[in-house]
Design an enzyme around this catalytic site. Structure first.
Site, short mmCIF file in Angstrom:
data_model
loop_
_atom_site.label_atom_id
_atom_site.label_comp_id
_atom_site.label_asym_id
_atom_site.label_seq_id
_atom_site.Cartn_x
_atom_site.Cartn_y
_atom_site.Cartn_z
CD GLU A 95 -3.11 -1.20 0.72
OE1 GLU A 95 -3.51 -0.15 0.11
OE2 GLU A 95 -3.71 -2.35 0.48
C1 LIG Z 1 3.22 -9.79 -0.10
C2 LIG Z 1 2.96 -8.72 -1.07
C3 LIG Z 1 1.92 -8.36 -1.46
C4 LIG Z 1 1.46 -7.28 -2.47
N1 LIG Z 1 0.49 -7.21 -2.84
C5 LIG Z 1 0.21 -6.38 -3.83
C6 LIG Z 1 -1.04 -6.51 -4.82
O1 LIG Z 1 -1.89 -7.10 -4.55
N2 LIG Z 1 -1.25 -5.62 -5.92
C7 LIG Z 1 -0.09 -4.80 -6.33
O2 LIG Z 1 -0.32 -4.11 -7.52
N3 LIG Z 1 1.34 -4.72 -5.55
C8 LIG Z 1 1.32 -5.79 -4.49
N4 LIG Z 1 2.32 -5.84 -3.73
C9 LIG Z 1 3.52 -4.81 -4.44
C10 LIG Z 1 3.94 -3.81 -3.37
O3 LIG Z 1 2.87 -2.71 -3.32
C11 LIG Z 1 5.30 -3.14 -3.59
O4 LIG Z 1 6.44 -4.10 -3.06
C12 LIG Z 1 5.66 -1.79 -2.98
O5 LIG Z 1 5.04 -0.79 -3.58
C13 LIG Z 1 7.12 -1.51 -3.12
O6 LIG Z 1 7.58 -1.82 -4.71
P1 LIG Z 1 8.79 -2.61 -4.54
O7 LIG Z 1 8.75 -4.08 -3.94
O8 LIG Z 1 9.20 -2.65 -5.92
O9 LIG Z 1 10.01 -1.94 -3.95
P2 LIG Z 1 10.70 -0.39 -4.60
O10 LIG Z 1 10.03 0.42 -5.02
O11 LIG Z 1 11.84 -1.06 -5.29
O12 LIG Z 1 11.45 0.12 -3.26
C14 LIG Z 1 12.69 -0.35 -2.63
C15 LIG Z 1 12.98 0.40 -1.39
O13 LIG Z 1 13.24 1.69 -2.09
C16 LIG Z 1 12.66 2.93 -1.42
N5 LIG Z 1 11.95 3.89 -2.51
C17 LIG Z 1 11.66 3.53 -3.57
N6 LIG Z 1 11.37 4.64 -4.27
C18 LIG Z 1 11.97 5.66 -3.53
C19 LIG Z 1 11.74 6.98 -3.56
N7 LIG Z 1 11.62 7.73 -4.69
N8 LIG Z 1 12.42 7.55 -2.62
C20 LIG Z 1 12.73 7.14 -1.26
N9 LIG Z 1 12.85 5.76 -1.32
C21 LIG Z 1 12.26 4.96 -2.34
C22 LIG Z 1 11.27 1.93 -1.10
O14 LIG Z 1 10.74 2.73 0.14
C23 LIG Z 1 11.73 0.80 -0.66
O15 LIG Z 1 12.28 0.95 0.65
C24 LIG Z 1 2.55 -6.54 -2.83
C25 LIG Z 1 3.70 -6.74 -2.20
C26 LIG Z 1 4.00 -7.90 -1.39
C27 LIG Z 1 5.48 -8.04 -0.94
#
Ligand SMILES: Cc1cc2nc3c(=O)[nH]c(=O)nc-3n(C[C@H](O)[C@H](O)[C@H](O)COP(=O)(O)OP(=O)(O)OC[C@H]3O[C@@H](n4cnc5c(N)ncnc54)[C@H](O)[C@@H]3O)c2cc1C
Length: 604
Positions: free
Chosen positions: A412
Site C-alpha cells: 500500500e
Molecule cells: C506480500 C505482498 C503483497 C503485495 N500485493 C500487491 C497487490 O495485490 N497488488 C499490487 O499491485 N502490488 C502488490 N504488492 C507490491 C507492493 O505494493 C510493492 O512491493 C511496494 O509498492 C514496493 O515496491 P517494490 O517492492 O518494487 O519496492 P521499490 O519500489 O523497489 O522500493 C525499494 C525500497 O526503496 C524505497 N524507495 C523507492 N522509491 C523511492 C523514492 N522515490 N524515494 C525514497 N525511497 C524510495 C522504498 O521505500 C523501499 O524501501 C505486494 C507486495 C508484497 C510483498
C-alpha cells in the site's frame, strides 16, 4: 440520512495541524452505535470460530483455507459492508467498514491481506470509477464473495514508481477490444481471484489505464500465473506473478477513461492505507492479550513475571500503541464518513462523494498507515520478548504475528513513500489555499524572534499541559517545514531526509493529539476515576511523541540552518518541547500494566 455534525465543526483533511479540535467533536471507539457493536461482536465471533483456532493451518500455507474463510465472510456480508445495498452490500458507513476490517484482520495477516486486497483495491476501483453496467455486473458478486478480486499494479520494474509499468493494452483493429500483454508481480489473491483490476499503458500515454479483466480457469484467455511466492509472513495469502499474453478484454471493460489509471490506482490506495491501519489494531490487541496472560502465568524467581517492572513497561507500551492507534484511526474514519455524508446531502453521487473525500483525507490515510504499521511491528516484537523463548517458538502466536506484521510497512505504498506523501500533500494543499499553513507558520516565525510569552495554562485543568504541548508540537512542524519550504521551494522534494523528519513530527502530533482527545472525551462522560489508565496511556504516548519530535526536528534544523538562524530555531524547539511538569513515566506505565494484569487481558 442522519448527520449529527455541522460542516463548520468538521475537520477538513490536513486541517488538524492548524485548527484546534475539541474533545466533544472527535469520534472514539466508545461512540460505536449498538449496530456497530453488534457487527464487531459478530466479526469477533467469526474470527474466534473460523480463523484463530486454525492459525497453524494458515502458517502451513493452506491457501484453500484462506479462500474458504473468505467465502464464509462473504456469506455473512462482511465483504460487502462498504458496498451500497443496491449492489447487494450492507451499505454501512465508513466507520463500520473500518470496524469490520479491524476485527477480521487480527488473527492472521493472511486473512487480513486477502480481505484488504479483495474489499479494498480489488473492489473499490469498480465501485468508485466503474460505470453503472460495470458496477451491476461485478459488485454484487464481489460483495457476496461469489467472486474474489485482485489488483494488478506492481511489475518487476515498477514498484513504488507505479506509473512506470510496461504492461501494454492495444486496441484491436475492429476497435471493440484491447489486447493486454505484460507481467505483474506480487499480486495478492492471484491464486483464487476471478476479477483482476489491471493497469496497462495504451500506446505511449503518459499515464496508465485501468481495466477489469475476468479470469476463468476453463478459458484462461492468455492469463497464466507464477508459483506462489515464498514469503517471510502472511503464509496463506496467495501472492503470485500474473502474466498476460494477448489477453482480450472488451473495450467496455475500461475503467473510467483512458489515461485515468494512475489516479484510480492512487485513490484506491488512499482507502487501502487507512484500512491497513485498522487492520493493524486487532493484531495488537490480540498480541497484548496473549502477552498479559502469559506474564501472569509465567513464574520466574518465584514471582509471576507480570510483577517485574521490565515486563510491566512492555505490556503498558503495547497496550498504549493499540489504544492510540484506535483513537486516531476511528477519529479519521468518522471525519471521512461525515464528509461523505455532507457531500451526499449536497447532491453528489455516491462514488463522487467517496472519491473526493478520500482524496481530501489522503494525508491522514498516509499518517495512519505509517504509524499503525510500525506500532503493530513493535507490539509483536515486544510480545515475543515477554514470552521469552516461547515467543520465538512457532507454537505461540507471537512468532507469526511478528512475521505477518512486517509486510504492512511495505505494501500500500512503502512507509518511506507514505511519509513523503503526507508532507508533500500538505504543502500542496497549503499552496492551493485549502489549508492555511502560511499564516500559522508566519506566526510561529514571529514567536521565535519575539519575547517568549510567560502565559501558562491552568494546570488544575485536566490535560492543560498536554493540550498546550500538542499545540507546541504543531508549532515545531510549522517552524521546520515552513522554513524548509521557504529555503528550498520546489526543490524540497530532493531533501528526503528532511521530509522524512518533518513527516515524523506530523505523524506524532496527529497520533498524540488523538490519544489525548479520546481520553478527555471519556473523562468528560465517564468520570476521571474510571479513566485513569486511559489518561495514563494518552500521557505516555505524548511523552514519547515529544521525544521523537525533538530528535527529528533537531535533525531537520541542523540539515538546513546555520549560525544565528540555527540557534534561534533550536531555542524555539527547546521551548516547544519543554514540559512544565514532567510526567512520571514509570508511574504511568505501572498504572496501565496493573490494570492489564488485574483484568488478565487487553481491557481498553
Ligand atoms: C506480500 C505482498 C503483497 C503485495 N500485493 C500487491 C497487490 O495485490 N497488488 C499490487 O499491485 N502490488 C502488490 N504488492 C507490491 C507492493 O505494493 C510493492 O512491493 C511496494 O509498492 C514496493 O515496491 P517494490 O517492492 O518494487 O519496492 P521499490 O519500489 O523497489 O522500493 C525499494 C525500497 O526503496 C524505497 N524507495 C523507492 N522509491 C523511492 C523514492 N522515490 N524515494 C525514497 N525511497 C524510495 C522504498 O521505500 C523501499 O524501501 C505486494 C507486495 C508484497 C510483498
Amino acid at each position: 440520512m442522519e448527520n449529527s455534525i455541522k460542516e463548520d465543526k468538521l475537520l477538513r483533511g490536513g486541517q488538524f495541524l492548524v485548527k484546534e479540535t475539541k474533545a466533544e467533536d472527535v469520534f472514539t471507539p466508545e461512540d460505536f452505535t449498538e449496530e456497530q457493536k453488534m457487527m464487531r461482536d459478530s466479526v469477533k465471533e467469526f474470527v474466534d470460530r473460523e480463523i484463530w483456532p486454525k492459525k497453524e493451518e494458515f502458517e502451513k500455507k493452506n491457501y484453500a483455507l484462506t479462500e474458504e474463510v473468505m467465502g464464509k465472510a462473504g456469506e455473512l456480508g462482511f465483504l460487502g459492508v462498504a458496498v451500497p445495498e443496491e449492489y447487494d452490500g450492507l451499505g454501512m458507513g465508513f466507520v463500520s467498514t473500518m470496524l469490520v476490517c479491524d476485527y477480521i484482520s487480527g488473527a492472521t495477516g493472511s486473512i487480513a491481506t486477502a480481505f484488504g486486497a479483495h474489499t479494498g483495491i480489488g473492489t473499490l476501483p469498480i465501485l468508485l470509477y466503474g460505470n453503472e453496467e460495470q458496477r451491476k455486473k461485478y459488485i454484487p458478486k464481489l460483495a457476496t464473495g461469489e467472486w474474489f478480486g485482485a489488483y494488478c499494479l506492481t511489475e518487476p520494474g515498477a514498484g513504488s514508481d507505479a506509473n512506470s509499468g510496461k504492461t501494454k493494452a492495444e486496441l484491436t483493429d475492429d476497435g471493440k477490444n484491447y489486447k493486454i500483454n505484460g507481467q505483474k508481480m506480487w499480486i495478492s489473491n492471484a491464486g483464487f481471484a476471478s476479477v483482476f483490476i489491471v493497469f496497462a499503458r495504451i500506446q505511449d500515454d503518459k499515464n496508465i489505464t485501468g481495466f477489469i479483466v475476468e479470469y476463468d480457469k476453463e478459458n484462461p484467455n492468455g492469463i497464466t500465473f507464477g508459483e506462489e511466492e515464498k514469503k517471510l509472513g502472511i503464509h496463506a495469502s496467495s501472492t503470485r506473478q500474473v502474466f498476460f499474453n494477448d489477453t482480450v478484454v472488451s473495450a467496455e471493460n475500461m475503467l473510467s477513461e483512458r489515461g485515468n489509471g494512475f489516479k484510480i490506482a492512487m485513490n484506491a490506495l488512499n482507502v487501502g492505507r487507512i484500512k491497513l491501519a485498522a487492520a493493524s489494531l486487532e493484531a495488537q490487541r490480540r498480541v497484548t492479550d496473549v502477552a498479559v496472560k502469559y506474564a501472569n502465568d509465567r513464574v520466574q524467581f518465584k514471582t509471576p513475571i507480570a510483577k517485574f517492572g521490565a515486563i510491566k513497561s512492555k505490556l503498558a507500551e503495547m497496550a498504549t500503541s493499540a489504544w492510540v492507534g484506535e483513537a486516531a484511526s476511528y477519529r479519521a474514519a468518522k471525519n471521512i464518513e461525515d464528509r461523505i455524508n455532507l457531500r451526499l446531502e449536497a447532491g453528489a453521487s455516491h462514488s463522487d462523494a467517496e472519491l473526493k473525500t478520500f482524496e481530501e483525507y489522503a494525508i491522514e490515510c498516509s499518517i495512519l498507515k505509517v504509524a499503525c504499521s510500525e506500532d503493530v511491528q513493535n507490539c509483536s516484537d515486544e510480545g515475543i520478548q515477554v514470552l521469552g523463548g516461547m515467543g520465538f517458538s512457532a507454537d505461540t502466536p507471537m512468532e507469526s504475528a511478528w512475521r505477518d506484521a512486517r509486510i504492512a510497512r511495505i505494501y500500500e505504498g512503502t512507509n518511506e513513500i507514505n511519509r513523503m506523501l503526507a508532507v508533500g500533500m500538505l504543502i500542496k494543499k497549503a499552496m492551493k489555499g485549502h489549508v492555511d499553513l502560511l499564516g500559522p507558520a508566519q506566526a510561529v516565525g514571529e514567536e521565535l524572534t519575539g519575547i517568549p510569552s510567560m502565559d501558562k495554562p491552568d494546570f488544575n485543568e485536566l490535560f492543560a499541559e498536554e493540550k498546550d504541548m500538542i499545540k507546541k508540537l504543531k508549532k515545531v512542524f510549522l517552524m521546520v517545514a515552513g522554513r524548509a519550504v521557504q529555503k528550498f521551494g520546489q526543490d524540497l522534494e530532493e531533501h528526503q531526509q528532511l521530509l522524512m523528519a518533518a513527516s515524523d513530527i506530523l505523524i506524532e502530533a496527529y497520533m498524540a493529539e488523538s490519544g489525548i482527545l479520546r481520553a478527555e472525551k471519556n473523562v468528560k462522560r465517564f468520570g476521571e476515576d474510571s479513566q485513569k489508565e486511559q489518561i495514563a496511556m494518552a500521557r505516555l504516548y505524548l511523552y514519547h511523541a515529544v521525544d521523537i519530535v525533538n530528535q527529528k526536528a533537531k535533525e531537520g534544523i541542523a540539515s538546513f540552518a546555520e549560525g544565528d538562524e540555527q540557534r534561534m530555531m533550536l531555542m524555539g524547539l527547546k521551548r516547544f518541547t519543554k514540559y512544565d511538569r514532567m510526567p512520571n513515566v514509570v508511574e504511568l506505565r505501572n498504572t496501565i500494566a496493573e490494570k492489564l494484569t488485574s483484568e488478565n487481558k487487553y481491557c481498553f
